[in-house]
Design an enzyme around this catalytic site. Structure first.
Site, mmCIF file in Angstrom:
data_model
loop_
_atom_site.group_PDB
_atom_site.id
_atom_site.type_symbol
_atom_site.label_atom_id
_atom_site.label_comp_id
_atom_site.label_asym_id
_atom_site.label_seq_id
_atom_site.Cartn_x
_atom_site.Cartn_y
_atom_site.Cartn_z
ATOM 1 N N PRO A 2 1.251 -1.352 2.399
ATOM 2 C CA PRO A 2 0.368 -0.672 3.346
ATOM 3 C C PRO A 2 0.893 0.715 3.697
ATOM 4 C CG PRO A 2 1.187 -2.772 4.220
ATOM 5 C CD PRO A 2 1.931 -2.495 2.969
ATOM 6 N N GLU A 3 0.047 1.718 3.627
ATOM 7 C CA GLU A 3 0.393 3.067 4.044
ATOM 8 C C GLU A 3 -0.370 3.352 5.341
ATOM 9 O OE1 GLU A 3 0.268 5.889 0.763
ATOM 10 O OE2 GLU A 3 0.463 4.260 -0.669
ATOM 11 N N LYS A 60 3.977 4.476 9.778
ATOM 12 C CA LYS A 60 3.488 3.175 9.331
ATOM 13 C C LYS A 60 3.910 2.040 10.261
ATOM 14 C CE LYS A 60 4.775 4.559 4.835
ATOM 15 N NZ LYS A 60 5.267 4.201 3.507
ATOM 16 N N ARG A 265 9.755 5.641 -8.996
ATOM 17 C CA ARG A 265 8.442 5.209 -8.527
ATOM 18 C C ARG A 265 7.395 5.465 -9.601
ATOM 19 N NH1 ARG A 265 8.277 4.504 -2.931
ATOM 20 N NH2 ARG A 265 6.479 3.254 -3.461
#
Ligand SMILES: [Zn+2]
Length: 278
Positions: A2-3, A60, A265
């Protein structure tokens, strides 16, 4: 993971479901290490008989403001989910790590990866905590603009993607939106921060605002498992231009989107549109 748009969507959904101002009647926990600055029993004593009076967010982190100037802070990490459901409804017993009961309704914290965190603070000092004090502004906060971004990262010789993921430079952006922001800005993720021009910073700042805003308007992005409530998924994946789009045609130039690694990433780019400022 989740961002910021997913966290904001979850908050909006909890508020819509009327979670506020109900007395916490019981707490059941299933994993001790979920609590980072207290024991499970201390958490229970801290929240019992209090009400959630507001929920907001820093980066966040979800901030649950309780009655009597108490706060608990949640970070969902990889797979954390919060559901507000009828107490007698079924739930995932294997992955539910915490249940906060309000009587007929319960808030359930579910986390298959078990990386999520809970902290307790007093209202007066949560912003000074180790976790929150270092966080930068997020793209929708007042004061976030290209000068703020430039001031935070222009002296760094790190890759721009790495710098944007660092929550002490800008909060709330994760791996999905950073790829979209850099694609929209026509900047290669491995461009060095100290080679970027004022125009580059202007473009990145304005695309950060636009893309995060649009993602919130669309209730976040569901790629694997994110849900802001049971059966409710985000819609922003329909608007992704590069992230997860390997081998699709670039919407601007028809070059095939490629996947690469930037500091470990997974990263999606159009090698034609996105210029590398070395
Ligand atoms: Zn292209």
């Amino acid at each position: 993971m989740p961002e910021m748009p997913e966290v904001q969507t979850l908050i909006d959904s909890l508020l819509e479901e009327d979670i506020l101002n109900k007395k916490i009647k019981d707490v059941t926990f299933y994993m001790e290490k979920l609590f980072k600055n207290c024991t499970p029993n201390e958490f229970k004593d801290f929240v019992l008989n209090e009400k959630i009076i507001n929920i907001d967010r820093i980066g966040k982190y979800l901030i649950f403001h309780l009655s009597n100037k108490k706060v608990f802070v949640v970070h969902l990490r990889m797979e954390g989910k919060i559901f507000y459901q009828d107490s007698n409804s079924k739930y995932d017993e294997k992955h539910t790590l915490l249940r906060i009961s309000f009587g007929k309704k319960e808030m359930r914290y579910q986390d298959t990866r078990k990386f999520g965190t809970f902290h307790i603070f007093l209202e007066e000092n949560y912003k000074n905590s180790k976790e929150l004090s270092k966080l930068a502004l997020d793209p929708l906060q007042e004061g976030f603009d290209w000068k703020y971004l430039k001031c935070n990262i222009s002296k760094s010789n790190k890759f721009i993607k790495t710098a944007l993921l660092d929550q002490t430079n800008v909060a709330g952006i994760g791996n999905i939106y950073v790829d979209e922001i850099l694609f929209a800005s026509k900047i290669h993720p491995e461009s060095k921060c100290n080679k970027l021009t004022d125009d580059n910073f202007k473009t990145i700042a304005s695309n950060s605002k636009k893309i995060i805003k649009k993602a919130i308007d669309n209730k976040g992005t569901t790629i694997s498992t994110y849900m802001y409530k049971k059966e409710s998924k985000g819609e922003f994946q329909k608007f992704l231009n590069v992230h997860t789009k390997k081998d699709s045609d670039c919407v601007n130039c028809k070059t095939k989107i490629t996947k690469m690694k930037v500091n470990g990433r997974g990263t999606y780019i159009c090698s034609n549109c996105q210029v590398n400022k070395k």
